[in-house]
Design a protein around this motif. Structure first.
Motif, PDB file in Angstrom:
ATOM      1  N   SER A 208       0.673  -1.269   0.123  1.00  0.00           N
ATOM      2  CA  SER A 208      -0.092  -0.021  -0.021  1.00  0.00           C
ATOM      3  C   SER A 208       0.873   1.351   0.051  1.00  0.00           C
ATOM      4  CB  SER A 208      -0.930   0.068   1.097  1.00  0.00           C
ATOM      5  OG  SER A 208      -0.426   0.521   2.444  1.00  0.00           O
ATOM      6  N   ALA A 209       2.084   1.335   0.871  1.00  0.00           N
ATOM      7  CA  ALA A 209       2.846   2.519   0.615  1.00  0.00           C
ATOM      8  C   ALA A 209       3.239   2.786  -0.701  1.00  0.00           C
ATOM      9  CB  ALA A 209       3.999   2.185   1.736  1.00  0.00           C
ATOM     10  N   LEU A 210       3.820   1.522  -1.228  1.00  0.00           N
ATOM     11  CA  LEU A 210       4.144   1.555  -2.839  1.00  0.00           C
ATOM     12  C   LEU A 210       2.991   2.215  -3.646  1.00  0.00           C
ATOM     13  CD1 LEU A 210       6.482  -1.551  -3.243  1.00  0.00           C
ATOM     14  CD2 LEU A 210       7.474   1.009  -2.952  1.00  0.00           C
ATOM     15  N   GLU A 211       1.950   1.791  -3.552  1.00  0.00           N
ATOM     16  CA  GLU A 211       0.981   2.209  -4.314  1.00  0.00           C
ATOM     17  C   GLU A 211       0.536   3.767  -4.193  1.00  0.00           C
ATOM     18  OE1 GLU A 211      -2.047  -1.791  -4.308  1.00  0.00           O
ATOM     19  OE2 GLU A 211      -2.940   0.280  -3.207  1.00  0.00           O
ATOM     20  N   HIS A 212       0.809   4.169  -3.034  1.00  0.00           N
ATOM     21  CA  HIS A 212       0.782   5.671  -2.724  1.00  0.00           C
ATOM     22  C   HIS A 212       1.803   6.542  -3.072  1.00  0.00           C
ATOM     23  CE1 HIS A 212      -2.692   4.044  -0.407  1.00  0.00           C
ATOM     24  NE2 HIS A 212      -3.155   5.255  -0.529  1.00  0.00           N
ATOM     25  N   GLY A 213       2.875   5.645  -3.490  1.00  0.00           N
ATOM     26  CA  GLY A 213       3.911   6.617  -4.361  1.00  0.00           C
ATOM     27  C   GLY A 213       5.007   6.988  -3.325  1.00  0.00           C
ATOM     28  N   ARG A 214       5.282   6.022  -2.139  1.00  0.00           N
ATOM     29  CA  ARG A 214       6.146   6.321  -0.995  1.00  0.00           C
ATOM     30  C   ARG A 214       7.225   5.275  -0.935  1.00  0.00           C
ATOM     31  NH1 ARG A 214       3.577  10.091  -1.639  1.00  0.00           N
ATOM     32  NH2 ARG A 214       1.784  10.937  -0.468  1.00  0.00           N
ATOM     33  N   HIS A 215       8.649   6.007  -0.571  1.00  0.00           N
ATOM     34  CA  HIS A 215       9.707   5.147  -0.710  1.00  0.00           C
ATOM     35  C   HIS A 215       9.470   4.214   0.830  1.00  0.00           C
ATOM     36  CE1 HIS A 215      11.755   7.111  -3.914  1.00  0.00           C
ATOM     37  NE2 HIS A 215      11.475   8.168  -3.224  1.00  0.00           N
TER      38      HIS A 215
END
Ligand code: CTP
Length: 453
Positions: A208-215
């Motif tokens: 989910s973090a990657l989905e939200h564009g977060r490293h």
């Protein structure tokens, strides 16, 4: 003929540096400039230096003020340099006023007024804006993370998410950050995510973090299935994001040095690696009661597998797990034996059996030994057939050591330094695969009373 010396990092060379060198030179006829090495800066806690030593030296040369440039490698070097180079004046910026008064026994000490409103730190922040960190999970490791993150310039901890909001609020109050119950609001408020939640929740949070564009920087063991690790690294790459497994040993300067020496050939061809890490836990601890994901190997396996993968690589030809269990069926002691075309290795870890923590790397010409806590590497020795010949190496390990991985993670995000080689994606995938194989084999022993989460 006054001889002057000054020292500094001179990162992202700026006007303050130029003016300092100009005035230092004007104090005498001959100016020596000492430039810090990367290792020394790391050892004294100055992380995130952007320019290489070569670039920093080149920039000083270009000013034309330095008659000689030397390297500053260790604490305590200044006194020796002053004697060796027959120095009359030691000059440094006024931000150091008083600190170097002890040198007055050897030469004149001059503090030159610092140029206002400019510093390498300011430039680093302008070039790469502060990254706001959000922490998922508010347990023990998250507690250790915050003070370490404070020591890395370029990051600030913004908030914490925990589905159990009371726990997040308590944590947030202690560290004066924000608590989030809503994951969407949490992602909006942060740039990068540190995952310190229970092992089995990592996959969903990373996704989910990657989905939200977060490293993402995720605690070890990052994943417990090879396929999941492959999928998420692939996804991160596609989205141009960094996914980084936090095994702190891999990033600490001492371990890095040890690996360099092991692979330099001085102990010949490496034929055996033995790594052992034990830590007695209370029988009612989460680690010894969580019948799904607790146990010694999930807790400590990443540390003991790390030097083996770094030295022998990912392509082992055989792997065997031998375990001793508690009444819940959890491994209180695990020994992993691996065979490679070039040698053999054992990784031993325990939460309920105490053994001597040690890393031993044996080669055809000698061996390297690092005693516990070798996973926070600060000292190791190289031994040879001639028992009188022992080479000793030490390296600073500051605090809890998480600062090194945070700093490398940040450098990778900013594109200033590629630390991927310290723990490659391929190595993380193999680690996840080994965890998977281990847990599969252990399943029948474990007395899981509740349903698989
Ligand atoms: N210096 C100065 N004026 C500035 C910045 C630095 O006179 N505005 C001086 C320092 O006092 C020191 C030398 O330049 O004598 C090298 O300092 P260094 O630590 O490399 O530079 P900083 O910009 O202070 O670096 P940082 O922000 O990383 O601490």
């Amino acid at each position: 003929m006054a001889r002057v010396i000054t020292y500094g990092t001179f990162d992202l060379f700026h006007e303050g540096h130029y003016r300092l060198l100009q005035r230092a030179k004007a104090l005498g006829n001959y100016l020596i400039v000492g430039v810090t090495t990367e290792a020394y800066d790391k050892a004294r806690g100055k992380l995130n230096v952007v320019d290489s030593l070569v670039t920093r030296i080149e920039n000083i040369k270009k000013t034309g003020f330095a008659d000689e440039i030397i390297i500053e490698e260790t604490q305590g070097q200044k006194v020796n340099d002053i004697r060796k180079f027959h120095i009359d004046i030691f000059a440094i910026g006024s931000d150091w006023t008083g600190v170097f008064d002890y040198l007055k026994d050897y030469c004149q000490v001059v503090y030159l007024e610092r140029t206002k409103n400019i510093s390498s730190t300011m430039l680093r922040e302008q070039n790469s804006p502060i990254q706001r960190i959000g922490i998922i999970g508010s347990g023990r490791i998250a507690e250790r993370f915050i003070p370490e993150a404070k020591l890395v310039s370029g990051v600030s901890t913004q908030g914490v998410y925990n589905p159990h909001i009371e726990s997040a609020v308590k944590f947030a109050q202690k560290w004066e950050i924000n608590a989030y119950e809503d994951l969407e609001a949490f992602y909006k408020a942060v740039d990068i995510v540190y995952i310190a939640s229970p092992h089995e929740t990592h996959y969903a949070y990373i996704q989910s973090a990657l989905e939200h564009g977060r490293h993402v920087l995720c605690e070890k063991p990052m994943l417990l299935e090879k396929r999941q690790a492959e999928e998420l690294f692939h996804y991160a790459k596609k989205k141009n994001l960094i996914l980084f497994e936090g095994i702190k040993t891999a990033y600490c300067p001492g371990f890095h040095k040890l690996m360099g020496i092991a692979c330099s050939g001085i102990i010949g061809n490496i034929r055996n690696v033995e790594a052992c890490f034990t830590k007695l836990e209370k029988p009612d601890s989460r680690e010894l009661t969580d019948t799904h994901y607790g146990g010694s190997f999930t807790e400590l396996g990443s540390y003991v597998m790390l030097p083996i993968l770094k030295i022998f690589g990912k392509d082992y030809t055989a792997i065997q797990f031998d375990t001793i269990h508690n009444e819940n069926g959890l491994d209180i002691f695990t020994k992993v034996s691996l065979k490679y075309p070039a040698g053999v290795a054992t990784a031993t870890c325990g939460l309920g059996v105490k053994s001597e923590g040690r890393l031993l790397i044996a080669g055809t010409k000698g061996y390297i030994v690092a005693e516990a806590p070798w996973w926070k590497t600060s000292y190791f020795e190289v031994h040879y057939e001639d028992a009188n010949r022992i080479e000793k190496y030490s390296e600073t390990f500051l605090g809890d050591g998480l600062r090194y991985e945070i700093s490398d993670f940040l450098s990778m995000i900013n594109g200033s330094n590629n630390s991927e080689f310290k723990l490659t994606r391929g190595e993380s995938v193999v680690l996840a695969g080994i965890m998977e194989q281990f847990l599969k084999g252990e399943k029948r022993n474990r007395k899981c009373t509740d349903k698989h989460p």
